[in-house]
Design a protein around this motif. Structure first.
Motif, mmCIF file in Angstrom:
data_model
loop_
_atom_site.group_PDB
_atom_site.id
_atom_site.type_symbol
_atom_site.label_atom_id
_atom_site.label_comp_id
_atom_site.label_asym_id
_atom_site.label_seq_id
_atom_site.Cartn_x
_atom_site.Cartn_y
_atom_site.Cartn_z
ATOM 1 N N GLU A 19 14.476 1.812 -10.387
ATOM 2 C CA GLU A 19 13.548 1.738 -11.517
ATOM 3 C C GLU A 19 12.883 0.358 -11.573
ATOM 4 O OE1 GLU A 19 12.691 3.893 -13.913
ATOM 5 O OE2 GLU A 19 14.093 5.564 -13.637
ATOM 6 N N ALA A 20 13.697 -0.699 -11.420
ATOM 7 C CA ALA A 20 13.155 -2.060 -11.503
ATOM 8 C C ALA A 20 12.150 -2.327 -10.389
ATOM 9 C CB ALA A 20 14.303 -3.071 -11.433
ATOM 10 N N ILE A 21 12.435 -1.863 -9.184
ATOM 11 C CA ILE A 21 11.523 -2.089 -8.055
ATOM 12 C C ILE A 21 10.232 -1.309 -8.244
ATOM 13 C CG2 ILE A 21 11.213 -1.706 -5.568
ATOM 14 C CD1 ILE A 21 14.272 -2.158 -5.308
ATOM 15 N N LEU A 22 10.340 -0.036 -8.622
ATOM 16 C CA LEU A 22 9.146 0.801 -8.759
ATOM 17 C C LEU A 22 8.245 0.343 -9.900
ATOM 18 C CD1 LEU A 22 10.733 4.303 -8.041
ATOM 19 C CD2 LEU A 22 9.218 2.988 -6.556
ATOM 20 N N GLN A 23 8.805 -0.338 -10.870
ATOM 21 C CA GLN A 23 7.979 -0.877 -11.947
ATOM 22 C C GLN A 23 7.211 -2.126 -11.521
ATOM 23 O OE1 GLN A 23 10.591 -1.428 -15.292
ATOM 24 N NE2 GLN A 23 11.034 0.772 -15.489
ATOM 25 N N LEU A 24 7.617 -2.733 -10.397
ATOM 26 C CA LEU A 24 6.962 -3.950 -9.928
ATOM 27 C C LEU A 24 5.936 -3.696 -8.822
ATOM 28 C CD1 LEU A 24 10.054 -6.357 -9.806
ATOM 29 C CD2 LEU A 24 8.195 -6.369 -11.481
ATOM 30 N N VAL A 25 5.902 -2.488 -8.274
ATOM 31 C CA VAL A 25 4.935 -2.209 -7.204
ATOM 32 C C VAL A 25 3.562 -1.964 -7.813
ATOM 33 C CG1 VAL A 25 6.725 -1.249 -5.717
ATOM 34 C CG2 VAL A 25 5.422 0.275 -7.204
ATOM 35 N N PRO A 26 2.473 -2.202 -7.056
ATOM 36 C CA PRO A 26 1.123 -1.993 -7.586
ATOM 37 C C PRO A 26 0.892 -0.543 -8.000
ATOM 38 C CG PRO A 26 1.071 -3.256 -5.543
ATOM 39 C CD PRO A 26 2.464 -2.764 -5.694
ATOM 40 N N ALA A 27 0.097 -0.351 -9.007
ATOM 41 C CA ALA A 27 -0.216 1.007 -9.481
ATOM 42 C C ALA A 27 -0.958 1.793 -8.412
ATOM 43 C CB ALA A 27 -1.024 0.931 -10.767
ATOM 44 N N GLU A 28 -1.843 1.117 -7.685
ATOM 45 C CA GLU A 28 -2.618 1.781 -6.628
ATOM 46 C C GLU A 28 -1.860 1.693 -5.305
ATOM 47 O OE1 GLU A 28 -5.393 3.510 -7.108
ATOM 48 O OE2 GLU A 28 -5.123 3.097 -9.249
ATOM 49 N N ARG A 29 -0.934 2.591 -5.122
ATOM 50 C CA ARG A 29 -0.197 2.632 -3.866
ATOM 51 C C ARG A 29 0.163 4.090 -3.590
ATOM 52 N NH1 ARG A 29 3.155 2.984 -8.512
ATOM 53 N NH2 ARG A 29 4.832 4.403 -7.933
ATOM 54 N N GLN A 30 0.523 4.347 -2.346
ATOM 55 C CA GLN A 30 0.948 5.678 -1.936
ATOM 56 C C GLN A 30 2.469 5.735 -1.975
ATOM 57 O OE1 GLN A 30 -0.016 6.600 2.129
ATOM 58 N NE2 GLN A 30 0.082 8.820 1.815
ATOM 59 N N THR A 31 3.019 6.860 -2.472
ATOM 60 C CA THR A 31 4.470 6.999 -2.587
ATOM 61 C C THR A 31 4.926 8.256 -1.867
ATOM 62 O OG1 THR A 31 4.418 5.920 -4.754
ATOM 63 C CG2 THR A 31 6.424 7.121 -4.172
ATOM 64 N N ALA A 32 5.980 8.105 -1.085
ATOM 65 C CA ALA A 32 6.592 9.257 -0.412
ATOM 66 C C ALA A 32 8.090 9.227 -0.680
ATOM 67 C CB ALA A 32 6.328 9.214 1.090
ATOM 68 N N LEU A 33 8.643 10.366 -1.003
ATOM 69 C CA LEU A 33 10.066 10.474 -1.304
ATOM 70 C C LEU A 33 10.678 11.522 -0.389
ATOM 71 C CD1 LEU A 33 11.781 10.472 -4.739
ATOM 72 C CD2 LEU A 33 12.189 12.407 -3.217
ATOM 73 N N PHE A 34 11.717 11.143 0.329
ATOM 74 C CA PHE A 34 12.422 12.058 1.222
ATOM 75 C C PHE A 34 13.850 12.212 0.722
ATOM 76 C CE2 PHE A 34 8.837 10.824 3.642
ATOM 77 C CZ PHE A 34 8.602 11.828 4.573
ATOM 78 N N ARG B 93 0.804 -1.226 0.000
ATOM 79 C CA ARG B 93 0.000 0.000 0.000
ATOM 80 C C ARG B 93 0.837 1.276 0.000
ATOM 81 N NH1 ARG B 93 -4.541 -1.206 4.665
ATOM 82 N NH2 ARG B 93 -5.301 -3.206 3.853
ATOM 83 N N MET B 94 2.076 1.162 0.479
ATOM 84 C CA MET B 94 2.867 2.384 0.673
ATOM 85 C C MET B 94 4.329 2.112 0.368
ATOM 86 S SD MET B 94 2.988 4.746 4.127
ATOM 87 C CE MET B 94 3.748 6.378 4.142
ATOM 88 N N VAL B 95 4.958 3.030 -0.373
ATOM 89 C CA VAL B 95 6.381 2.944 -0.705
ATOM 90 C C VAL B 95 7.050 4.248 -0.280
ATOM 91 C CG1 VAL B 95 8.120 2.688 -2.510
ATOM 92 C CG2 VAL B 95 5.971 1.423 -2.665
ATOM 93 N N VAL B 96 8.169 4.130 0.429
ATOM 94 C CA VAL B 96 8.922 5.309 0.854
ATOM 95 C C VAL B 96 10.352 5.192 0.340
ATOM 96 C CG1 VAL B 96 9.857 6.599 2.814
ATOM 97 C CG2 VAL B 96 7.537 5.678 2.926
ATOM 98 N N LEU B 97 10.826 6.228 -0.313
ATOM 99 C CA LEU B 97 12.227 6.313 -0.736
ATOM 100 C C LEU B 97 12.933 7.265 0.220
ATOM 101 C CD1 LEU B 97 10.741 5.242 -3.301
ATOM 102 C CD2 LEU B 97 12.463 6.438 -4.655
ATOM 103 N N ASP B 98 13.751 6.728 1.108
ATOM 104 C CA ASP B 98 14.448 7.537 2.105
ATOM 105 C C ASP B 98 15.847 7.878 1.600
ATOM 106 O OD1 ASP B 98 14.976 8.892 4.420
ATOM 107 O OD2 ASP B 98 15.239 7.111 5.668
ATOM 108 N N GLU B 99 16.198 9.166 1.671
ATOM 109 C CA GLU B 99 17.485 9.648 1.158
ATOM 110 C C GLU B 99 17.633 9.277 -0.314
ATOM 111 O OE1 GLU B 99 20.524 10.533 3.383
ATOM 112 O OE2 GLU B 99 19.679 10.101 5.348
ATOM 113 N N ALA B 100 16.651 9.697 -1.099
ATOM 114 C CA ALA B 100 16.614 9.343 -2.516
ATOM 115 C C ALA B 100 17.850 9.835 -3.261
ATOM 116 C CB ALA B 100 15.346 9.915 -3.155
ATOM 117 N N ASP B 101 18.317 11.041 -2.946
ATOM 118 C CA ASP B 101 19.494 11.559 -3.645
ATOM 119 C C ASP B 101 20.727 10.693 -3.390
ATOM 120 O OD1 ASP B 101 19.512 12.307 -0.991
ATOM 121 O OD2 ASP B 101 20.213 14.360 -1.346
ATOM 122 N N GLU B 102 20.858 10.188 -2.167
ATOM 123 C CA GLU B 102 21.982 9.324 -1.854
ATOM 124 C C GLU B 102 21.905 8.002 -2.624
ATOM 125 O OE1 GLU B 102 24.881 9.468 0.045
ATOM 126 O OE2 GLU B 102 24.408 11.581 -0.196
#
Length: 553
Positions: free
Chosen positions: A165-180, A145-154
């Protein structure tokens, strides 16, 4: 919003936070938590130390159900950060007994396979190992239901773009995404455009980056004097736990070993160490077995140890963001912290740039003297004595005092006891670090040229200086690197066998077939006799005054 209750969190979670000492949300938490609770995608620009882990962890805990299926995924750039985040989520969600599993390289995969097979609700992992589990089929995203990318720039800087890219293409389309992310370079912005839906952008203003509870200081020293300056500051500040930041892995190793050689409980942490060694070092640091951790920026990413009282920048960080990342390791969980930076005369502009962009004033300090260090130790002992006098169990000691008082003055007895505790006899040595006063510009330029001189010549100059150092004598030992001898072994032998405190021991140089160590001149014969009666690494020691014949035991 000034309380967690106003952010929409449940009473049970608020009670847990209160028990952990969290009274009010930080700015990033106040802005982010309501959005994530409402199901919105979020792009948050926030530095380390601003409370970003709780900003995504608390809504995650509230939204996850009791079903034992992976419902939330946190991606982190390093093993250390993955473990720290997993521990934080488990701590915040302990009222629900959530199952949280960190997965990362360097740990036996069988353990992770068992954990996933038993069922978990939240996975925190590094991109490479997460993708490995996805390809094995041991990790499934059916109920994610939820994906978080912590320290995305790092993560992108460390070369994880393809894995992300490979992981995000495999997650469900209906999910919540947060990027820090601390910064939002084009690569990060491109990622957000493709994998978020109408995200809300949240950022912390520049004046909020430097934590108000962190006292920021700097000392101006010559490059050749930095190690002496570091030791003097450690002695004066007496930190509970300190992290010393270096630019390179080699420098971290060198400083860590030289601190050990001077009697400090220090170890280095960097990317070249095996995971087992890194885990051991971090465990010892957390448990207080180490006083000083010498680390590179990448290795220290995600370290969240509330008891770190001091951060010391051995080198000026290359940019303001790195500075903020570093000092964010102290002043955590409502505690006060101290951030100290060493600069050379040529680095003043770099420091001014950091001050301007972080809108922070960094206070200049004069290097502490030996008298300052002695006064600090006396003050600390005074406080300890007051605490001891307020506790029971002094009867056996008062009996000894009564016995001595029959023939001696009470003040003299107390003074003698304090002298023994502080080992004040060792402070009679000449202050060999008086040259740490700020240099004139022309002297600084000569020093910088000296630092660029060939290594062999610098070594010869250092050796001549060492021999002539007032109040110290130089001893040669017949064992060196080829015999697996380390500076810590030499310090231990002198401290244990001769009774000379580690901090009274001067410079140590370990060569391939021999080692050299400086000791107080008045104690040299006693040290020689003690060393010639002992062994190092299973081999008999032969110790002499440097460039002289062996002295009989």
């Amino acid at each position: 919003m000034t309380t967690f209750a106003e952010l929409g969190l449940s009473d049970a979670l608020i009670a847990t936070l209160s028990g952990l000492g969290y009274d009010e949300p930080t700015p990033i938490q106040a802005q982010t938590i309501p959005l994530l609770l409402a199901g919105r995608d979020v792009i948050a620009q926030a530095q380390t130390g601003t409370g970003k882990t709780a900003a995504f962890a608390l809504p995650m805990i509230e939204r996850v159900t009791d079903d034992l299926a992976v419902q939330a995924l946190v991606l982190a750039p390093t093993r250390e950060l993955a473990v720290q985040v997993a521990e934080a989520i488990h701590r915040y969600g302990r009222h629900r007994a959530l199952r949280v599993l960190p997965i990362y390289g360097g740990q036996p995969i069988e353990r992770q396979l068992r954990g996933l097979a038993q069922g978990v609700q939240i996975v925190v992992g590094t991109p490479g190992r997460v993708l490995d589990h996805l390809r094995r089929g041991s990790l499934r995203f059916d109920q994610l239901r939820m994906v978080v990318l912590d320290e995305a720039d790092e993560m992108l800087d460390m070369g994880f773009a393809e894995e992300l890219e490979a992981i995000l293409q495999l997650v469900p389309a209906e999910r919540q995404t947060a990027l820090f992310s601390a910064t939002l370079p084009p690569a990060v912005q491109n990622l957000t455009l493709r994998y978020t839906r109408q995200p809300v952008r949240v950022s912390i203003a520049a004046e909020q980056l430097a934590a108000p509870r962190i006292r920021q200081l700097y000392y101006e020293v010559l490059a050749r004097d930095k190690l002496d300056a570091l030791c003097r500051v450690l002695d004066a500040e007496m930190p509970q736990l300190a992290i010393v930041f270096c630019r390179t892995r080699q420098e971290a190793d060198d400083i860590g070993e030289r601190l050990q050689g001077r009697g400090y409980a220090a170890e280095s942490l960097h990317g070249d160490l095996s995971q087992a060694v890194r885990d051991r070092v971090m465990r010892r640091f957390r448990e207080g077995q180490l006083d000083v951790l010498v680390a590179t920026d990448v290795a220290a990413r995600g370290l969240d140890i509330a008891e770190v009282s001091h951060v010391i920048n051995y080198d000026v960080p290359t940019d303001p963001e790195s500075y903020v990342h570093r000092i964010g390791r102290t002043g955590r969980a409502g505690r006060d912290g101290v951030a100290i930076t060493f600069i050379t005369p040529r680095e003043r502009r770099m420091l001014q740039t950091i001050e301007r962009l972080t809108r922070t004033r960094i206070e200049r300090r004069a290097m502490p003297t030996l008298a300052d260090v002695a006064a600090r130790r006396r003050a600390a002992l005074r406080d300890q004595l007051r605490e001891a006098m307020a506790t029971p169990g002094l009867d056996s000691y008062t009996a000894l005092v009564d016995e001595l008082a029959a023939t001696h003055d009470l003040r003299a007895i107390a003074a003698a006891a304090i002298k023994l505790l502080l080992n004040e006899a060792e402070t009679e040595q000449v202050d060999t670090i008086t040259r740490l006063e700020p240099a004139r510009p022309e002297r600084a330029e000569r020093s910088e040229r000296t630092e660029r001189a060939p290594r062999a010549k610098r070594g010869e100059a250092a050796e001549r200086s060492s021999r002539g150092e007032q109040g110290m004598a130089r001893i040669q030992i017949n064992l060196g690197r080829n015999d697996q001898v380390r500076p810590a072994d030499i310090v231990g032998a002198i401290a244990n066998e001769a009774g000379v405190p580690g901090r009274s021991i001067g410079a140590i140089e370990v060569r391939a077939r021999a080692s050299f160590v400086e000791v107080p001149r008045r104690a040299v014969r006693h040290v020689l006799q003690a060393l010639n009666r002992t062994s190092l690494r299973g081999q008999r020691v032969r110790a002499t005054l440097a460039d002289e014949t062996p002295v009989a035991a």
